[in-house]
Design an enzyme around this catalytic site. Sequence first.
Site, PDB file in Angstrom:
ATOM      1  N   TYR A  53       0.815  -1.218   0.000  1.00  0.00           N
ATOM      2  CA  TYR A  53       0.000   0.000   0.000  1.00  0.00           C
ATOM      3  C   TYR A  53       0.853   1.274   0.000  1.00  0.00           C
ATOM      4  O   TYR A  53       0.344   2.352  -0.306  1.00  0.00           O
ATOM      5  CB  TYR A  53      -0.931   0.046   1.216  1.00  0.00           C
ATOM      6  CG  TYR A  53      -1.930  -1.080   1.310  1.00  0.00           C
ATOM      7  CD1 TYR A  53      -2.121  -1.993   0.278  1.00  0.00           C
ATOM      8  CD2 TYR A  53      -2.698  -1.240   2.466  1.00  0.00           C
ATOM      9  CE1 TYR A  53      -3.035  -3.029   0.390  1.00  0.00           C
ATOM     10  CE2 TYR A  53      -3.622  -2.277   2.582  1.00  0.00           C
ATOM     11  CZ  TYR A  53      -3.779  -3.170   1.543  1.00  0.00           C
ATOM     12  OH  TYR A  53      -4.683  -4.195   1.671  1.00  0.00           O
ATOM     13  N   HIS A 111       0.638 -11.845   1.890  1.00  0.00           N
ATOM     14  CA  HIS A 111      -0.399 -11.123   1.144  1.00  0.00           C
ATOM     15  C   HIS A 111      -1.088 -12.002   0.104  1.00  0.00           C
ATOM     16  O   HIS A 111      -2.312 -11.932  -0.072  1.00  0.00           O
ATOM     17  CB  HIS A 111       0.211  -9.886   0.472  1.00  0.00           C
ATOM     18  CG  HIS A 111      -0.758  -8.789   0.245  1.00  0.00           C
ATOM     19  ND1 HIS A 111      -0.407  -7.457   0.293  1.00  0.00           N
ATOM     20  CD2 HIS A 111      -2.088  -8.794  -0.029  1.00  0.00           C
ATOM     21  CE1 HIS A 111      -1.469  -6.700   0.046  1.00  0.00           C
ATOM     22  NE2 HIS A 111      -2.503  -7.498  -0.163  1.00  0.00           N
ATOM     23  N   PRO A 191     -15.302  -5.134   1.829  1.00  0.00           N
ATOM     24  CA  PRO A 191     -16.569  -5.659   2.359  1.00  0.00           C
ATOM     25  C   PRO A 191     -17.799  -4.954   1.806  1.00  0.00           C
ATOM     26  O   PRO A 191     -18.921  -5.417   2.043  1.00  0.00           O
ATOM     27  CB  PRO A 191     -16.428  -5.426   3.864  1.00  0.00           C
ATOM     28  CG  PRO A 191     -15.524  -4.237   3.979  1.00  0.00           C
ATOM     29  CD  PRO A 191     -14.532  -4.408   2.862  1.00  0.00           C
ATOM     30  N   LYS A 232     -12.422   0.173   3.810  1.00  0.00           N
ATOM     31  CA  LYS A 232     -11.594   1.354   3.562  1.00  0.00           C
ATOM     32  C   LYS A 232     -12.440   2.601   3.738  1.00  0.00           C
ATOM     33  O   LYS A 232     -13.598   2.653   3.311  1.00  0.00           O
ATOM     34  CB  LYS A 232     -11.040   1.303   2.136  1.00  0.00           C
ATOM     35  CG  LYS A 232     -10.163   2.483   1.773  1.00  0.00           C
ATOM     36  CD  LYS A 232      -9.740   2.430   0.320  1.00  0.00           C
ATOM     37  CE  LYS A 232     -10.863   2.809  -0.610  1.00  0.00           C
ATOM     38  NZ  LYS A 232     -10.432   2.991  -2.012  1.00  0.00           N
ATOM     39  N   ASN A 242     -19.391   3.830   8.822  1.00  0.00           N
ATOM     40  CA  ASN A 242     -19.016   2.426   9.005  1.00  0.00           C
ATOM     41  C   ASN A 242     -19.014   2.047  10.481  1.00  0.00           C
ATOM     42  O   ASN A 242     -19.432   0.940  10.856  1.00  0.00           O
ATOM     43  CB  ASN A 242     -17.644   2.162   8.388  1.00  0.00           C
ATOM     44  CG  ASN A 242     -17.634   2.277   6.876  1.00  0.00           C
ATOM     45  OD1 ASN A 242     -18.667   2.196   6.225  1.00  0.00           O
ATOM     46  ND2 ASN A 242     -16.453   2.487   6.319  1.00  0.00           N
TER      47      ASN A 242
END
Length: 277
Positions: A53, A111, A191, A232, A242
């Site tokens: 990232y 990962h 998600p 995110k 969220n």
Amino acid sequence: MTPQLDSESVPRASGMPMLGLGTWQNDDEDQCAESVRTALETGYRHIDTAQAYGNEDAVGRGIAEADVDREDVFLATKVWISELSHDDVIESTEASLDKLGVDYVDLLYIHWPAREYDPEGTISAFNQLYDEGKIERFGVSNFEPDHVKQAREHAEMPVFANQVEMHPLLPQEDLREFAADTDLELVAYSPLARGQVFENDTIVDIAEAHDASPAQVSLAWLREKGVTAIPKATSEAHIQDNWESVGLELDAEEIDRIDAIEARDRRVHPDFAPDAW
């Protein structure tokens, strides 16, 4: 009315808070640090990042700037596919710790089972990091059940979690069954199906019935399935929206309606993904 929520409101899965902040594509350093700080001061206690990232420095800065003790933060990062030889795992993880400004991470993932991944050599490095106290838990990401079984043959500590894409449009029934049968936590990235849940009539209808957002419904559905979610978010509004999913409870009929959604939409499928992907 939204119930009063604090960090203790979030259920835990084997000690891991079941709602976290994902930081994929949050590569503006100041914005990333601010979103991490905001999330922690909102009540989040689970922060997820990765070497790939490019934001571990910013994530570490956000943790340092938040009015939250490091020991109260469940911090996870991931080793990228180019760093999976034994020595590269050690060196890149030590670099990650330096960037994050911490002595250890709570969870370190492989990962993807790709490129430089060698179960014996890669996982021997994770064993070493675990023995040295630099990681508290060993995780895998984007692993199919056979990959997990193979990893367990070489791991001297439990395989704690498998982080995979999961949402109402990709419910991962087989992986959930495997995880339940083998004492493995599932962590859901993307998600919200990268925004596609906002277009699904079933999820929108259930959200309207609760005066909630489709994001909150999707996150509550994952929690009902025993899955940890790491959506995110960068803005304070989305971080808060969220967060409020923690107070949303879906009834059995609503869960069944979401389970019955026939649409399928995998958002992540790189060319190095497992053959069975």
